[in-house]
Design a protein around this motif. Structure first.
Motif, PDB file in Angstrom:
ATOM      1  N   GLU A  12       0.838  -1.200   0.000  1.00  0.00           N
ATOM      2  CA  GLU A  12       0.000   0.000   0.000  1.00  0.00           C
ATOM      3  C   GLU A  12       0.873   1.251   0.000  1.00  0.00           C
ATOM      4  O   GLU A  12       2.014   1.229   0.463  1.00  0.00           O
ATOM      5  CB  GLU A  12      -0.901   0.076   1.253  1.00  0.00           C
ATOM      6  CG  GLU A  12      -1.788  -1.116   1.514  1.00  0.00           C
ATOM      7  CD  GLU A  12      -1.212  -1.996   2.586  1.00  0.00           C
ATOM      8  OE1 GLU A  12      -1.984  -2.758   3.200  1.00  0.00           O
ATOM      9  OE2 GLU A  12       0.022  -1.942   2.803  1.00  0.00           O
ATOM     10  N   CYS A  33      -2.816   0.447  -3.963  1.00  0.00           N
ATOM     11  CA  CYS A  33      -2.401  -0.894  -3.575  1.00  0.00           C
ATOM     12  C   CYS A  33      -1.862  -1.587  -4.820  1.00  0.00           C
ATOM     13  O   CYS A  33      -2.591  -1.746  -5.805  1.00  0.00           O
ATOM     14  CB  CYS A  33      -3.591  -1.661  -3.008  1.00  0.00           C
ATOM     15  SG  CYS A  33      -3.266  -3.403  -2.690  1.00  0.00           S
ATOM     16  N   TRP A  87     -10.125  -3.442   0.588  1.00  0.00           N
ATOM     17  CA  TRP A  87      -9.501  -2.512   1.529  1.00  0.00           C
ATOM     18  C   TRP A  87     -10.181  -2.682   2.883  1.00  0.00           C
ATOM     19  O   TRP A  87     -11.421  -2.733   2.963  1.00  0.00           O
ATOM     20  CB  TRP A  87      -9.666  -1.069   1.057  1.00  0.00           C
ATOM     21  CG  TRP A  87      -8.695  -0.653   0.010  1.00  0.00           C
ATOM     22  CD1 TRP A  87      -8.913  -0.615  -1.334  1.00  0.00           C
ATOM     23  CD2 TRP A  87      -7.358  -0.202   0.210  1.00  0.00           C
ATOM     24  NE1 TRP A  87      -7.786  -0.176  -1.977  1.00  0.00           N
ATOM     25  CE2 TRP A  87      -6.813   0.086  -1.058  1.00  0.00           C
ATOM     26  CE3 TRP A  87      -6.553  -0.023   1.340  1.00  0.00           C
ATOM     27  CZ2 TRP A  87      -5.498   0.550  -1.222  1.00  0.00           C
ATOM     28  CZ3 TRP A  87      -5.258   0.436   1.172  1.00  0.00           C
ATOM     29  CH2 TRP A  87      -4.747   0.726  -0.098  1.00  0.00           C
ATOM     30  N   ARG A 127      -9.779  -1.508   7.283  1.00  0.00           N
ATOM     31  CA  ARG A 127      -9.173  -0.536   8.180  1.00  0.00           C
ATOM     32  C   ARG A 127      -9.342  -0.997   9.620  1.00  0.00           C
ATOM     33  O   ARG A 127     -10.270  -1.743   9.942  1.00  0.00           O
ATOM     34  CB  ARG A 127      -9.784   0.853   7.994  1.00  0.00           C
ATOM     35  CG  ARG A 127     -11.242   0.979   8.397  1.00  0.00           C
ATOM     36  CD  ARG A 127     -11.773   2.364   8.035  1.00  0.00           C
ATOM     37  NE  ARG A 127     -13.160   2.551   8.418  1.00  0.00           N
ATOM     38  CZ  ARG A 127     -13.875   3.616   8.093  1.00  0.00           C
ATOM     39  NH1 ARG A 127     -13.335   4.603   7.366  1.00  0.00           N
ATOM     40  NH2 ARG A 127     -15.140   3.713   8.495  1.00  0.00           N
ATOM     41  N   ARG A 161     -10.722  -5.084  12.893  1.00  0.00           N
ATOM     42  CA  ARG A 161     -10.522  -4.748  11.496  1.00  0.00           C
ATOM     43  C   ARG A 161     -11.847  -4.879  10.753  1.00  0.00           C
ATOM     44  O   ARG A 161     -12.570  -5.868  10.917  1.00  0.00           O
ATOM     45  CB  ARG A 161      -9.475  -5.675  10.889  1.00  0.00           C
ATOM     46  CG  ARG A 161      -8.973  -5.253   9.539  1.00  0.00           C
ATOM     47  CD  ARG A 161      -7.748  -6.051   9.132  1.00  0.00           C
ATOM     48  NE  ARG A 161      -6.639  -5.824  10.057  1.00  0.00           N
ATOM     49  CZ  ARG A 161      -5.402  -6.266   9.839  1.00  0.00           C
ATOM     50  NH1 ARG A 161      -5.127  -6.942   8.735  1.00  0.00           N
ATOM     51  NH2 ARG A 161      -4.453  -6.045  10.735  1.00  0.00           N
ATOM     52  N   TYR A 217      -5.103   1.578   7.265  1.00  0.00           N
ATOM     53  CA  TYR A 217      -5.804   0.987   6.127  1.00  0.00           C
ATOM     54  C   TYR A 217      -4.934  -0.110   5.516  1.00  0.00           C
ATOM     55  O   TYR A 217      -3.752   0.099   5.235  1.00  0.00           O
ATOM     56  CB  TYR A 217      -6.123   2.054   5.088  1.00  0.00           C
ATOM     57  CG  TYR A 217      -7.292   2.916   5.497  1.00  0.00           C
ATOM     58  CD1 TYR A 217      -7.168   3.847   6.523  1.00  0.00           C
ATOM     59  CD2 TYR A 217      -8.533   2.787   4.872  1.00  0.00           C
ATOM     60  CE1 TYR A 217      -8.255   4.618   6.920  1.00  0.00           C
ATOM     61  CE2 TYR A 217      -9.615   3.555   5.257  1.00  0.00           C
ATOM     62  CZ  TYR A 217      -9.473   4.474   6.284  1.00  0.00           C
ATOM     63  OH  TYR A 217     -10.543   5.243   6.680  1.00  0.00           O
ATOM     64  N   TYR A 218      -5.558  -1.265   5.313  1.00  0.00           N
ATOM     65  CA  TYR A 218      -4.872  -2.417   4.773  1.00  0.00           C
ATOM     66  C   TYR A 218      -5.491  -2.832   3.442  1.00  0.00           C
ATOM     67  O   TYR A 218      -6.713  -2.850   3.295  1.00  0.00           O
ATOM     68  CB  TYR A 218      -4.975  -3.609   5.726  1.00  0.00           C
ATOM     69  CG  TYR A 218      -4.318  -3.411   7.069  1.00  0.00           C
ATOM     70  CD1 TYR A 218      -5.047  -2.897   8.143  1.00  0.00           C
ATOM     71  CD2 TYR A 218      -2.985  -3.755   7.272  1.00  0.00           C
ATOM     72  CE1 TYR A 218      -4.459  -2.724   9.384  1.00  0.00           C
ATOM     73  CE2 TYR A 218      -2.389  -3.584   8.513  1.00  0.00           C
ATOM     74  CZ  TYR A 218      -3.123  -3.069   9.564  1.00  0.00           C
ATOM     75  OH  TYR A 218      -2.541  -2.900  10.789  1.00  0.00           O
ATOM     76  N   CYS A 219      -4.637  -3.193   2.525  1.00  0.00           N
ATOM     77  CA  CYS A 219      -5.087  -3.794   1.272  1.00  0.00           C
ATOM     78  C   CYS A 219      -4.931  -5.306   1.389  1.00  0.00           C
ATOM     79  O   CYS A 219      -3.937  -5.785   1.951  1.00  0.00           O
ATOM     80  CB  CYS A 219      -4.251  -3.261   0.115  1.00  0.00           C
ATOM     81  SG  CYS A 219      -4.740  -3.897  -1.499  1.00  0.00           S
ATOM     82  N   TRP A 243      -1.914  -9.889   2.460  1.00  0.00           N
ATOM     83  CA  TRP A 243      -2.130  -8.611   3.140  1.00  0.00           C
ATOM     84  C   TRP A 243      -0.927  -7.703   2.999  1.00  0.00           C
ATOM     85  O   TRP A 243       0.223  -8.169   2.998  1.00  0.00           O
ATOM     86  CB  TRP A 243      -2.390  -8.838   4.632  1.00  0.00           C
ATOM     87  CG  TRP A 243      -3.738  -9.426   4.899  1.00  0.00           C
ATOM     88  CD1 TRP A 243      -4.083 -10.745   4.868  1.00  0.00           C
ATOM     89  CD2 TRP A 243      -4.937  -8.699   5.213  1.00  0.00           C
ATOM     90  NE1 TRP A 243      -5.422 -10.881   5.151  1.00  0.00           N
ATOM     91  CE2 TRP A 243      -5.964  -9.657   5.368  1.00  0.00           C
ATOM     92  CE3 TRP A 243      -5.229  -7.349   5.374  1.00  0.00           C
ATOM     93  CZ2 TRP A 243      -7.283  -9.290   5.681  1.00  0.00           C
ATOM     94  CZ3 TRP A 243      -6.531  -6.994   5.688  1.00  0.00           C
ATOM     95  CH2 TRP A 243      -7.545  -7.951   5.833  1.00  0.00           C
ATOM     96  N   GLN A 290       1.162  -4.172   4.442  1.00  0.00           N
ATOM     97  CA  GLN A 290       1.686  -3.799   5.749  1.00  0.00           C
ATOM     98  C   GLN A 290       0.848  -2.727   6.440  1.00  0.00           C
ATOM     99  O   GLN A 290       1.008  -2.490   7.630  1.00  0.00           O
ATOM    100  CB  GLN A 290       3.133  -3.297   5.619  1.00  0.00           C
ATOM    101  CG  GLN A 290       3.283  -1.874   5.109  1.00  0.00           C
ATOM    102  CD  GLN A 290       3.031  -1.723   3.618  1.00  0.00           C
ATOM    103  OE1 GLN A 290       2.771  -2.689   2.910  1.00  0.00           O
ATOM    104  NE2 GLN A 290       3.114  -0.495   3.131  1.00  0.00           N
ATOM    105  N   GLY A 291      -0.029  -2.073   5.692  1.00  0.00           N
ATOM    106  CA  GLY A 291      -0.903  -1.059   6.263  1.00  0.00           C
ATOM    107  C   GLY A 291      -0.393   0.349   6.042  1.00  0.00           C
ATOM    108  O   GLY A 291       0.821   0.577   5.946  1.00  0.00           O
TER     109      GLY A 291
END
Length: 124
Positions: free
Chosen positions: A6, A22, A33, A35, A42, A92-94, A114, A116-117
């Motif tokens: 990301e 991403c 996505w 968060r 999450r 926020y994570y992809c 995933w 790393q955020g």
């Protein structure tokens, strides 16, 4: 090798916009996505399926403000966030390779890869 990366996190004032990107290094049709705010679980924000058709999914809390997109044959999935609110503050994570259909896209345990955020902070 890292499969999902990301970028685009940062700080913004309420009412502002931010775009998260991403890059997915695996061939998958479903990218989501998520968060996670401090002290909270999450949660799914949006997801996109790009196969023989394109389907998008959004959490009620972001509908009309966030847009997920993926250009044809592109490795990059974008999350355009407009009219940001302080409650949007989170990491926020992809995630890639998940179930892109109603009732499942927002379940984080269903995604295989995933990132790393990226921290997004919205100040009032």
């Amino acid at each position: 090798r890292v499969q999902v990366v990301e970028s685009g996190g940062g700080s913004v004032q309420a009412g502002g916009s931010r775009n998260l990107s991403c890059t997915v290094y695996v061939k998958v049709n479903c990218v989501g996505w998520f968060r996670q705010a401090p002290g909270k679980e999450r949660e799914g924000v949006a997801a996109i399926y790009t196969g023989d058709n394109i389907n998008t999914y959004y959490a009620d809390s972001v509908k009309g403000r966030f847009t997920i997109s993926r250009a044809y044959a592109s490795d990059t999935v974008n999350l355009q966030m407009n009219n940001l609110k302080p409650e949007d503050t989170a990491i926020y994570y992809c995630a890639a390779d998940g179930p892109c259909w109603d009732g499942a896209w927002y379940q984080p345990h269903s995604y295989l890869y995933w990132g790393q955020g990226a921290q997004v902070t919205v100040s009032s």
